[in-house]
Design a protein around this motif. Structure first.
Motif, short mmCIF file in Angstrom:
data_model
loop_
_atom_site.label_atom_id
_atom_site.label_comp_id
_atom_site.label_asym_id
_atom_site.label_seq_id
_atom_site.Cartn_x
_atom_site.Cartn_y
_atom_site.Cartn_z
N THR A 10 -15.87 12.37 -11.55
CA THR A 10 -14.54 12.79 -11.15
C THR A 10 -14.13 11.94 -9.97
O THR A 10 -14.84 11.86 -8.97
CB THR A 10 -14.53 14.28 -10.75
N VAL A 11 -13.00 11.27 -10.11
CA VAL A 11 -12.46 10.44 -9.04
C VAL A 11 -11.18 11.11 -8.57
O VAL A 11 -10.29 11.39 -9.36
CB VAL A 11 -12.16 9.01 -9.55
N LEU A 12 -11.10 11.38 -7.29
CA LEU A 12 -9.92 11.98 -6.69
C LEU A 12 -9.43 11.03 -5.61
O LEU A 12 -10.18 10.64 -4.73
CB LEU A 12 -10.28 13.34 -6.07
N TRP A 13 -8.17 10.62 -5.73
CA TRP A 13 -7.65 9.68 -4.75
C TRP A 13 -6.22 10.02 -4.39
O TRP A 13 -5.54 10.74 -5.09
CB TRP A 13 -7.82 8.24 -5.21
N GLU A 14 -5.81 9.49 -3.24
CA GLU A 14 -4.48 9.75 -2.71
C GLU A 14 -3.70 8.44 -2.65
O GLU A 14 -4.24 7.39 -2.33
CB GLU A 14 -4.61 10.32 -1.31
N ALA A 15 -2.42 8.51 -2.99
CA ALA A 15 -1.55 7.33 -2.93
C ALA A 15 -0.29 7.72 -2.18
O ALA A 15 0.23 8.83 -2.34
CB ALA A 15 -1.20 6.86 -4.34
N ARG A 16 0.21 6.80 -1.36
CA ARG A 16 1.44 7.05 -0.60
C ARG A 16 2.39 5.87 -0.78
O ARG A 16 2.00 4.72 -0.64
CB ARG A 16 1.14 7.21 0.88
N ALA A 17 3.63 6.21 -1.07
CA ALA A 17 4.67 5.18 -1.22
C ALA A 17 5.17 4.76 0.16
O ALA A 17 5.19 5.56 1.09
CB ALA A 17 5.83 5.74 -2.03
N LYS A 18 5.57 3.51 0.26
CA LYS A 18 6.22 3.05 1.48
C LYS A 18 7.59 3.72 1.56
O LYS A 18 8.17 4.10 0.54
CB LYS A 18 6.38 1.54 1.45
N ALA A 19 8.12 3.82 2.76
CA ALA A 19 9.43 4.42 2.96
C ALA A 19 10.48 3.72 2.11
O ALA A 19 10.51 2.50 2.04
CB ALA A 19 9.82 4.34 4.44
N GLY A 20 11.26 4.50 1.39
CA GLY A 20 12.30 3.95 0.53
C GLY A 20 11.83 3.61 -0.87
O GLY A 20 12.62 3.24 -1.73
N LYS A 21 10.53 3.71 -1.11
CA LYS A 21 9.96 3.36 -2.42
C LYS A 21 9.41 4.57 -3.16
O LYS A 21 8.67 4.45 -4.13
CB LYS A 21 8.81 2.34 -2.24
N GLU A 22 9.80 5.77 -2.72
CA GLU A 22 9.27 7.00 -3.30
C GLU A 22 9.59 7.13 -4.79
O GLU A 22 8.72 7.49 -5.59
CB GLU A 22 9.79 8.23 -2.55
N ALA A 23 10.83 6.84 -5.19
CA ALA A 23 11.23 6.97 -6.60
C ALA A 23 10.48 5.95 -7.46
O ALA A 23 10.05 6.27 -8.58
CB ALA A 23 12.74 6.78 -6.75
N ALA A 24 10.30 4.74 -6.95
CA ALA A 24 9.57 3.71 -7.70
C ALA A 24 8.11 4.12 -7.87
O ALA A 24 7.53 3.92 -8.94
CB ALA A 24 9.67 2.36 -6.99
N MET A 25 7.52 4.72 -6.84
CA MET A 25 6.13 5.17 -6.93
C MET A 25 6.01 6.30 -7.94
O MET A 25 5.09 6.33 -8.74
CB MET A 25 5.62 5.63 -5.56
N ARG A 26 6.96 7.23 -7.93
CA ARG A 26 6.93 8.35 -8.89
C ARG A 26 7.02 7.81 -10.32
O ARG A 26 6.27 8.25 -11.19
CB ARG A 26 8.08 9.32 -8.61
N ALA A 27 7.89 6.83 -10.56
CA ALA A 27 8.02 6.24 -11.89
C ALA A 27 6.74 5.53 -12.29
O ALA A 27 6.27 5.64 -13.44
CB ALA A 27 9.20 5.27 -11.92
N PHE A 28 6.13 4.81 -11.35
CA PHE A 28 4.88 4.12 -11.64
C PHE A 28 3.77 5.11 -11.97
O PHE A 28 3.01 4.91 -12.93
CB PHE A 28 4.46 3.25 -10.44
N MET A 29 3.66 6.19 -11.19
CA MET A 29 2.61 7.18 -11.42
C MET A 29 2.80 7.87 -12.77
O MET A 29 1.83 8.10 -13.48
CB MET A 29 2.59 8.22 -10.29
N THR A 30 4.03 8.16 -13.13
CA THR A 30 4.30 8.77 -14.43
C THR A 30 3.86 7.86 -15.56
O THR A 30 3.21 8.29 -16.51
CB THR A 30 5.80 9.10 -14.56
N ALA A 31 4.19 6.58 -15.46
CA ALA A 31 3.78 5.62 -16.49
C ALA A 31 2.26 5.45 -16.52
O ALA A 31 1.66 5.32 -17.59
CB ALA A 31 4.46 4.27 -16.23
N ALA A 32 1.63 5.46 -15.35
CA ALA A 32 0.17 5.29 -15.28
C ALA A 32 -0.55 6.46 -15.95
O ALA A 32 -1.57 6.26 -16.62
CB ALA A 32 -0.28 5.15 -13.83
N VAL A 33 -0.03 7.66 -15.77
CA VAL A 33 -0.65 8.83 -16.39
C VAL A 33 -0.63 8.69 -17.90
O VAL A 33 -1.65 8.85 -18.58
CB VAL A 33 0.04 10.14 -15.95
N THR A 34 0.52 8.37 -18.45
CA THR A 34 0.65 8.22 -19.90
C THR A 34 -0.27 7.14 -20.44
O THR A 34 -1.00 7.36 -21.41
CB THR A 34 2.11 7.90 -20.28
N ALA A 35 -0.29 6.00 -19.79
CA ALA A 35 -1.14 4.89 -20.25
C ALA A 35 -2.62 5.23 -20.09
O ALA A 35 -3.43 4.97 -20.99
CB ALA A 35 -0.81 3.63 -19.46
#
Length: 82
Positions: A10-35
């Protein structure tokens, strides 16, 4: 990273978007989950946005022991995740 008695990892990790990049990070994480859920040996892959912390995510990944990257390994070893 935790190796359990049934040899699942089990790997548990934390990721934080840079300021102003929150929506891009959310989109990336959504795509990463599916893939990632379609990866060979994937048991579980989840991304959760931390409530009250825009751009903060916690990711849980659980691959099967069949995904060990060392051909000689017969069980999980910490070196597989370096």
């Amino acid at each position: 990273m935790t190796i359990t008695s049934n040899h699942y990892v089990t790997v548990l990790w934390e990721a934080r978007a840079k300021a102003g990049k929150e929506a891009a990070m959310r989109a990336f994480m959504t795509a990463a989950v599916t893939a990632s859920r379609h990866d060979a040996g994937n048991i579980d892959y989840e991304a959760h946005q931390v409530e009250g912390q825009p751009g903060a995510f916690v990711i849980l990944e659980r691959p099967s022991k069949a995904t060990c990257r060392h051909p000689a390994c017969r069980t999980w070893c910490p070196n597989c995740w370096n």
